[in-house]
Design a protein around this motif. Structure first.
Motif, short mmCIF file in Angstrom:
data_model
loop_
_atom_site.label_atom_id
_atom_site.label_comp_id
_atom_site.label_asym_id
_atom_site.label_seq_id
_atom_site.Cartn_x
_atom_site.Cartn_y
_atom_site.Cartn_z
N LEU A 8 52.30 44.04 38.95
CA LEU A 8 51.25 43.93 37.87
C LEU A 8 50.86 42.47 37.30
CD1 LEU A 8 49.47 45.60 35.96
CD2 LEU A 8 51.28 45.48 34.53
N THR A 9 52.07 41.72 36.97
CA THR A 9 51.64 40.42 36.68
C THR A 9 50.92 39.49 37.76
OG1 THR A 9 53.90 39.51 36.97
CG2 THR A 9 53.36 40.29 34.56
N TRP A 30 39.00 43.21 43.38
CA TRP A 30 39.39 42.78 44.80
C TRP A 30 40.49 41.75 44.84
CZ3 TRP A 30 38.60 46.40 48.48
CH2 TRP A 30 37.44 47.37 48.35
N CYS A 31 40.13 40.75 44.09
CA CYS A 31 40.99 39.50 44.15
C CYS A 31 42.42 39.82 43.65
CB CYS A 31 40.27 38.46 43.63
SG CYS A 31 38.96 37.70 44.35
N GLY A 32 42.30 40.76 42.63
CA GLY A 32 43.57 41.01 41.99
C GLY A 32 44.22 41.83 42.71
N THR A 33 43.70 42.67 43.45
CA THR A 33 44.49 43.57 44.40
C THR A 33 45.15 42.81 45.54
OG1 THR A 33 43.04 45.32 43.70
CG2 THR A 33 44.28 45.86 45.62
N ILE A 34 44.38 42.16 46.17
CA ILE A 34 44.74 41.53 47.46
C ILE A 34 46.08 40.62 47.02
CG2 ILE A 34 44.33 39.51 48.88
CD1 ILE A 34 41.46 40.78 49.00
N GLY A 35 45.86 39.91 45.89
CA GLY A 35 47.07 39.23 45.43
C GLY A 35 48.28 39.97 44.89
N ALA A 36 47.85 40.98 44.39
CA ALA A 36 49.19 41.90 43.92
C ALA A 36 49.87 42.44 45.31
CB ALA A 36 48.70 43.05 43.11
#
Length: 150
Positions: A8-9, A30-36
């Motif tokens: 999550l972080t 999308w960016c957050g999902t890929i990073g996570a």
């Protein structure tokens, strides 16, 4: 620390990085999902193998694949997703510790940390390089877009 909380972080950190670098708002999720997902792959690999260099390489491969898939699907540059997604894997604490030990005069500790940071940086760059060499035919979105054009 709880893996769910770390993922999550990772998501929130990646989205924050996207905001900082003025990525268009429609790509934040999308960016957050890929990073996570990249950070989750790193954590899973570390849980089973406990090899940070290999975990970074595998997570970088996954990130470039996901970034290219999103790029084809959303018709956006790969770098929007890749640079934001790779944020979680960059060894910032290692660079800080290297610099700190170097300036306080602990050369041996600084050299050990510096070598580890360099290995991680090389693993990131190799993962990205190998991922960029994949043919566009490897991506589902590419095939779907190509069929729609025909």
């Amino acid at each position: 620390m709880n893996p769910f909380f770390q993922i999550l972080t990772g998501f929130l950190g990646t989205v924050s990085f996207a905001i900082l670098f003025e990525v268009p708002k429609k790509y934040y999720i999308w960016c957050g999902t890929i990073g996570a997902i990249g950070w989750g792959i790193y954590l899973a690999f570390m849980h089973f193998v406990n090899a940070p260099i290999a975990a970074t390489f595998v997570a970088s491969l996954a990130l470039i694949y996901l970034s290219r898939e999103a790029s084809f699907a959303l018709r956006a540059p790969v770098t929007i997703f890749l640079i934001c997604g790779i944020f979680c894997l960059v060894p910032g604490l290692g660079i800080y510790n290297f610099t700190y030990n170097f300036f306080i005069g602990d050369s041996i500790e600084a050299a050990q940390i510096g070598v580890q940071v360099l290995k991680i940086a090389i693993a990131i760059s190799l993962g990205i390089s190998v991922g960029y060499e994949l043919s566009p035919n490897c991506f589902y979105s590419y095939h779907r877009r190509k069929k729609l054009a025909e």
